[in-house]
Motif scaffolding. Structure first.
Motif, mmCIF file in Angstrom:
data_model
loop_
_atom_site.group_PDB
_atom_site.id
_atom_site.type_symbol
_atom_site.label_atom_id
_atom_site.label_comp_id
_atom_site.label_asym_id
_atom_site.label_seq_id
_atom_site.Cartn_x
_atom_site.Cartn_y
_atom_site.Cartn_z
ATOM 1 N N LEU A 162 8.024 37.520 -53.091
ATOM 2 C CA LEU A 162 8.545 38.193 -54.010
ATOM 3 C C LEU A 162 8.277 37.718 -55.272
ATOM 4 C CD1 LEU A 162 10.728 40.278 -55.160
ATOM 5 C CD2 LEU A 162 12.303 38.715 -54.558
ATOM 6 N N SER A 163 7.903 38.549 -56.251
ATOM 7 C CA SER A 163 7.720 38.121 -57.890
ATOM 8 C C SER A 163 8.155 39.217 -58.862
ATOM 9 C CB SER A 163 6.298 37.529 -57.631
ATOM 10 O OG SER A 163 5.260 38.676 -57.586
ATOM 11 N N GLU A 164 8.211 38.620 -59.955
ATOM 12 C CA GLU A 164 8.704 39.580 -60.857
ATOM 13 C C GLU A 164 7.944 38.821 -62.151
ATOM 14 O OE1 GLU A 164 13.119 41.429 -59.988
ATOM 15 O OE2 GLU A 164 12.682 40.176 -61.690
ATOM 16 N N ILE A 165 7.452 39.589 -62.997
ATOM 17 C CA ILE A 165 6.747 39.578 -64.233
ATOM 18 C C ILE A 165 7.656 40.136 -65.578
ATOM 19 C CG2 ILE A 165 4.873 39.478 -65.825
ATOM 20 C CD1 ILE A 165 4.564 37.463 -63.592
ATOM 21 N N LEU A 166 8.050 39.469 -66.399
ATOM 22 C CA LEU A 166 8.740 40.161 -67.313
ATOM 23 C C LEU A 166 8.192 39.957 -68.557
ATOM 24 C CD1 LEU A 166 11.466 41.178 -68.603
ATOM 25 C CD2 LEU A 166 12.353 38.677 -68.792
ATOM 26 N N ARG A 190 8.131 44.315 -60.716
ATOM 27 C CA ARG A 190 8.719 43.680 -59.482
ATOM 28 C C ARG A 190 7.686 43.993 -58.113
ATOM 29 N NH1 ARG A 190 13.535 41.469 -57.371
ATOM 30 N NH2 ARG A 190 13.962 41.861 -55.081
ATOM 31 N N SER A 191 7.399 43.072 -57.412
ATOM 32 C CA SER A 191 6.294 43.209 -56.376
ATOM 33 C C SER A 191 7.147 42.428 -55.247
ATOM 34 C CB SER A 191 4.987 42.616 -56.761
ATOM 35 O OG SER A 191 4.299 42.796 -55.391
ATOM 36 N N HIS A 192 7.157 43.123 -54.167
ATOM 37 C CA HIS A 192 7.922 42.677 -52.856
ATOM 38 C C HIS A 192 7.229 43.078 -51.629
ATOM 39 C CE1 HIS A 192 11.870 41.778 -50.721
ATOM 40 N NE2 HIS A 192 11.039 40.977 -50.324
ATOM 41 N N THR A 193 6.738 42.123 -50.816
ATOM 42 C CA THR A 193 6.109 42.299 -49.479
ATOM 43 C C THR A 193 6.910 41.511 -48.559
ATOM 44 O OG1 THR A 193 3.972 42.582 -50.601
ATOM 45 C CG2 THR A 193 3.935 41.928 -48.266
ATOM 46 N N PHE A 194 7.360 42.241 -47.366
ATOM 47 C CA PHE A 194 8.241 41.534 -46.323
ATOM 48 C C PHE A 194 7.741 42.047 -44.941
ATOM 49 C CE2 PHE A 194 11.659 41.914 -43.247
ATOM 50 C CZ PHE A 194 12.188 40.825 -43.230
ATOM 51 N N ASN A 195 7.530 41.145 -44.220
ATOM 52 C CA ASN A 195 7.000 41.449 -42.718
ATOM 53 C C ASN A 195 7.823 40.582 -41.859
ATOM 54 O OD1 ASN A 195 4.435 43.020 -43.440
ATOM 55 N ND2 ASN A 195 4.164 41.132 -44.548
ATOM 56 N N ARG A 196 8.347 41.176 -40.722
ATOM 57 C CA ARG A 196 9.000 40.557 -39.643
ATOM 58 C C ARG A 196 8.532 40.866 -38.301
ATOM 59 N NH1 ARG A 196 13.514 37.720 -38.387
ATOM 60 N NH2 ARG A 196 14.586 38.192 -36.292
ATOM 61 N N ASN A 197 8.178 39.852 -37.472
ATOM 62 C CA ASN A 197 7.816 40.298 -36.050
ATOM 63 C C ASN A 197 8.927 39.608 -35.165
ATOM 64 O OD1 ASN A 197 5.198 41.987 -36.330
ATOM 65 N ND2 ASN A 197 4.980 40.297 -37.900
ATOM 66 N N ILE A 220 7.734 46.135 -45.336
ATOM 67 C CA ILE A 220 8.202 46.551 -46.746
ATOM 68 C C ILE A 220 7.162 45.998 -47.641
ATOM 69 C CG2 ILE A 220 9.753 46.499 -48.546
ATOM 70 C CD1 ILE A 220 11.897 46.790 -46.414
ATOM 71 N N ASP A 221 6.402 47.077 -48.658
ATOM 72 C CA ASP A 221 5.671 46.579 -49.548
ATOM 73 C C ASP A 221 5.999 47.601 -50.695
ATOM 74 O OD1 ASP A 221 3.665 45.584 -51.127
ATOM 75 O OD2 ASP A 221 2.179 45.980 -49.695
ATOM 76 N N TYR A 222 6.347 47.037 -51.808
ATOM 77 C CA TYR A 222 6.446 47.986 -52.903
ATOM 78 C C TYR A 222 6.453 47.313 -54.116
ATOM 79 C CZ TYR A 222 11.346 46.046 -53.683
ATOM 80 O OH TYR A 222 12.078 45.298 -53.896
ATOM 81 N N TYR A 223 6.236 48.127 -55.094
ATOM 82 C CA TYR A 223 6.485 47.460 -56.726
ATOM 83 C C TYR A 223 7.248 48.495 -57.302
ATOM 84 C CZ TYR A 223 3.272 51.009 -58.971
ATOM 85 O OH TYR A 223 2.648 52.210 -59.153
ATOM 86 N N ASN A 224 7.836 48.064 -58.355
ATOM 87 C CA ASN A 224 8.802 48.619 -59.082
ATOM 88 C C ASN A 224 8.729 48.148 -60.818
ATOM 89 O OD1 ASN A 224 11.814 48.979 -60.469
ATOM 90 N ND2 ASN A 224 11.240 50.886 -59.379
ATOM 91 N N VAL A 225 8.942 49.112 -61.584
ATOM 92 C CA VAL A 225 9.073 48.681 -63.001
ATOM 93 C C VAL A 225 9.982 49.217 -63.475
ATOM 94 C CG1 VAL A 225 7.628 48.931 -65.373
ATOM 95 C CG2 VAL A 225 6.653 48.709 -63.232
ATOM 96 N N MET A 254 9.221 53.681 -62.897
ATOM 97 C CA MET A 254 7.874 53.801 -61.884
ATOM 98 C C MET A 254 8.195 52.901 -60.773
ATOM 99 S SD MET A 254 4.749 52.491 -64.222
ATOM 100 C CE MET A 254 3.669 52.872 -63.110
ATOM 101 N N GLY A 255 7.166 53.449 -59.751
ATOM 102 C CA GLY A 255 7.151 52.515 -58.541
ATOM 103 C C GLY A 255 6.790 53.259 -57.489
#
Length: 482
Positions: A162-166, A190-197, A220-225, A254-255
């Protein structure tokens, strides 16, 4: 109908395989050099353009036409969740990396009562990777079907990045020698990638060595502004500096995101005496995303006396009700579709977020060892905003921690006529003995192979970092002489 009810049980068991996250804090990062060494206790005012983030009103009191600030933190992080999959099968994530704390500057307005500043910051930078494995012989299946102990092997892995750039742009106006008001426009990507197995299997002690168990995969893989505005008021007189800010709730504009889930059960007996197998799977892409940050209010006081400076700051963040990050369509989830058409993807694949209200406090101290050398010592609370209401809903919960953090900083700043260099050590810690862990195989039984058992265990976070910052000043009189 009986098969459908059993399949529902399988899917609900699998959909509740959760751990919780370190990405549930507002004050994990601080920005700039002096401000980071003061743990953010600078809302009353500091002599650089980090006021763009902490209190845009204090920008009006800066006596430089242009300031360039660059700061980075280099750190080692360790997150440990004891017995994540079972005894001696823990999650341990160790990460080494750098975090850009601030890069920014100011624009010369040719008017000392107006100040314009800009900056780039990284308020969130979280990376968790861990895997746990358990195998051995256990009494799992009834002896009339499988006499003796069965061989079990289970594995769980999580990757959460998870990362955010402001990006911030602020304007301030100084009304007189004591009062100044400013507004910062905050745009956050905001950018978020989550993987669970997760998988758990046993071999029955029968003539065919029948395989029993199942597996889960969630992605889950998404970005949002999103956009928010921060309004700041600053009052300075004599040795005192005070500040007050209000930050609006964010507006998501947007995202795009993708969500996927795959569940498979093999020869599993959950209800009655019948063994069944089932598969449920779907993937949805190009989904519109929403992410929210809350209304907040902050205040602080800074006091200078002789060689000492002390700062105290607080910030309150309001709560956010549960909402969907992505709008998942009610597609067919179970395969073949005729088996259970009423079970749709939106029930099992929804990705939700929420936040409880949080109140944090920071205290910082600066002592001038020499005219050009200062020593800093500071600390701050960083309480989690994780909302336990999320535990009650189905779907994919892409978080890891639900415990509070505490941060400490110490360092020095060497000041020259046109610049200053800052060096510091950063330490963060947090621990809980009441971490709710689902998916443990401490007591494996056929009824919990798909989700494991729920246990209360210990989880902890520790981070050690090194701060390197550089600030360059362009004085007014120097520009005029050029």
């Amino acid at each position: 109908m009986k098969s459908c009810s059993k399949l529902i049980t399988i899917l609900v068991f699998f959909s509740n395989l959760i751990v919780y996250s370190q990405d549930t804090h507002y004050w994990s990062q601080q920005f700039g050099t002096e401000s980071a060494l003061m743990s953010g206790a600078v809302i009353g005012g500091a002599n650089d353009n980090t006021m763009l983030f902490y209190n845009p009103g204090a920008l009006g009191f800066l006596d430089n036409t242009s300031i360039s600030v660059n700061a980075n933190a280099y750190r080692i992080e360790n997150i440990s969740i004891a017995n994540a999959l079972g005894e001696k099968a823990s999650f341990n994530s160790k990460q080494l990396g750098s975090v850009p704390l601030l890069a920014g500057g100011m624009i010369d307005t040719k008017n000392e009562d107006w100040k314009i500043a800009y900056g780039f910051m990284a308020p969130v930078n979280f990376d968790f990777k861990a895997i746990a494995r358990r195998d051995g012989n256990f009494d799992i299946i009834a002896n009339d079907e499988s006499p003796g102990l069965e061989e079990l092997f289970g594995e769980s892995s999580i990757t959460n990045k998870l990362s955010e750039i402001l990006v911030a742009f602020g304007v301030a106006h100084r009304f007189n020698d004591n009062w100044s008001f400013g507004v910062s426009n905050l745009i956050t990507a905001r950018s978020h990638t989550f993987n669970r197995n997760y998988s758990a299997y046993v071999f029955m002690n029968d003539a065919n060595s029948t395989l029993v168990g199942g597996n889960l995969s969630q992605n889950i893989d998404y970005y949002n502004v999103r956009y928010a505005a921060k309004l700041g008021l600053s009052y300075q007189k004599g040795n005192w500096k005070t500040g007050l800010t209000i930050t609006t709730p964010s507006i998501s504009f947007m995202g795009i995101g993708t969500v996927a889930s795959n569940i498979a059960a093999r020869n599993l007996k959950l209800i009655d005496d019948e063994r069944i197998s089932g598969v449920a799977t779907d993937r949805q892409a190009e989904l519109k995303t929403t992410y929210k940050s809350p209304f907040s209010i902050s205040g602080g006081v800074n006091y200078n006396k002789d060689k000492s400076k002390i700062g105290i700051a607080f910030q309150y963040y309001a709560s956010i009700d549960v909402y969907d990050i992505m709008d998942v369509a009610p597609n067919t989830f179970v395969r073949p579709a005729s088996l259970a058409p009423e079970l749709t993807s939106d029930y099992f694949m929804r990705a939700q977020a929420a936040a409880k209200d949080v109140f944090n406090i920071a205290v910082g101290y600066e002592y001038m060892l020499k005219n050009d050398l200062s020593l800093y010592l500071s600390g701050r609370s960083d309480l989690t905003y994780f909302d336990k209401r999320l535990n009650e809903s189905n779907g994919i919960k892409a978080t890891i921690s639900d415990w509070n953090l505490y941060h400490f900083a110490s360092g020095i700043t060497l000041k020259k006529q046109k610049s200053q260099l800052s060096l510091g050590l950063l330490y963060s810690t947090g621990v809980t003995n009441n971490y709710e862990q689902k998916g443990s195989l401490n007591n494996p039984a056929e009824g919990n192979l798909l989700q494991g058992s729920r246990t209360i265990t210990k989880a902890s976070y520790n981070s050690l970092g090194f701060l390197l910052g550089y600030t360059f000043y362009f004085k007014k009189f120097e520009l005029q002489n050029d």
